[in-house]
Write a protein that holds these residues in place. Sequence first.
Motif, PDB file in Angstrom:
ATOM      1  N   PRO A  81       0.792  -1.240   0.000  1.00  0.00           N
ATOM      2  CA  PRO A  81       0.000   0.000   0.000  1.00  0.00           C
ATOM      3  C   PRO A  81       0.823   1.287   0.000  1.00  0.00           C
ATOM      4  O   PRO A  81       0.265   2.372  -0.184  1.00  0.00           O
TER       5      PRO A  81
ATOM      6  N   ARG B 181      -2.704  -5.968  -7.079  1.00  0.00           N
ATOM      7  CA  ARG B 181      -4.122  -5.682  -6.849  1.00  0.00           C
ATOM      8  C   ARG B 181      -4.744  -5.094  -8.126  1.00  0.00           C
ATOM      9  O   ARG B 181      -5.048  -3.905  -8.205  1.00  0.00           O
TER      10      ARG B 181
ATOM     11  N   SER C 143      -8.074  -2.707  -8.307  1.00  0.00           N
ATOM     12  CA  SER C 143      -8.175  -1.455  -7.555  1.00  0.00           C
ATOM     13  C   SER C 143      -8.670  -0.321  -8.453  1.00  0.00           C
ATOM     14  O   SER C 143      -7.971   0.118  -9.369  1.00  0.00           O
TER      15      SER C 143
ATOM     16  N   TYR D  20     -10.117  -2.349  -1.228  1.00  0.00           N
ATOM     17  CA  TYR D  20      -9.001  -2.375  -0.279  1.00  0.00           C
ATOM     18  C   TYR D  20      -9.108  -1.229   0.725  1.00  0.00           C
ATOM     19  O   TYR D  20      -8.997  -0.052   0.367  1.00  0.00           O
TER      20      TYR D  20
ATOM     21  N   GLU E 120      -6.129   1.448   1.243  1.00  0.00           N
ATOM     22  CA  GLU E 120      -5.786   2.441   0.222  1.00  0.00           C
ATOM     23  C   GLU E 120      -6.099   3.837   0.747  1.00  0.00           C
ATOM     24  O   GLU E 120      -7.221   4.097   1.198  1.00  0.00           O
TER      25      GLU E 120
END
Length: 359
Positions: free
Chosen positions: A48, A81, A84, A120, A123
């Motif tokens: 992240p 990811r 996203s 997520y 984030e």
Amino acid sequence: MVNKKAIKLINNEEYEKANQLSFILFQKKNMKEFLEINNLLLEKNYIPALPLRGYYHLIEDAYHDNNDYGEKYFNKYLEERPDSTSIRFQKAIASSAKGNEEESKQIIDNLIENYHESPYSDELITCESKEKLCELKLIYTFEKESDENCLNYANKLLGEYPDSILAMLIKAKLLCKNNENQEALKLVNKCLKKERVIEGILIKGDIYINLNQHEKAIKCFDIGIKSLSGSKEYLSIEWYHKKALSLIQLQKYEEAMKCLNKTMDIILAIEIRADLNEEGIKLLKDCEKEKQELLNMGIADLKYSKHTINLSKLVYIFLALAILVNFLPVNGTVKLAANIIFLITAVASLAKQIYESRF
């Protein structure tokens, strides 16, 4: 020295909290500490932290990571990811900044078509709503595609999001361009009731020009000019110029001359910092032409008044002075000074002529 709190959090493997702390520092424009913490998190392969680094290069880094605009960080994050929404959106912005407009458009189209909120929770970059994604597509359509396509998409967007300020403004601008002034005026007024957007006031000014209501147009442009004083004054070039044209229509020629001079001053100030684009050069030439028309009408240019001795006249004056001094019984220092003054004036006059010939 790296933030002690961040070091403690990272040592305790509380990476999410450390990342949140780095984001707070980012928002406070403390880029030095942000980067220090971000580097430590990236060393720990904390996923992240990647989009924050990309975001830094996208909007804060003056060199944009050698004009990559953070895309490599967004790509690395999306490898882990791929679903996203937030970071795919940031990648689209980065692609656009790099000149990859088609790729950016494809990403946005895909995000709109398959919209879902980013899954997520860690984030930190805000997930864009579907409406914002559609508005971004509208901007792209406005800049790159035909007026007809743009108007159709603006109507589609307003059908889905009737309160979209951006869609109302772009539609009003296109209607004004098509001389559909009454409909454009209704739309702008509706927009301004919801939010007093400067762009809406300026579009209203354009509509009033179409309707030959120049007093009202000038009031709109004055509001825009006032809102962009100081360091942002360079953005008001178009409004000064439009104001000048409206003043000419109202036969307020002296004021128009001042506005034309102001327009040119701002353009030339931009040129000092960077090369003028074609649009800037064209506007400068237009101003010169309009000024000349006013001068031909006998309107005085108070900034460059006829009462001011121009450089070419000074050259002849100092030439005569230099010749006279050389024949008079004066010492060598005076003669040298007179000759130097003549040379400086002559060079300045030549430089001025060369500079002005460019336009």
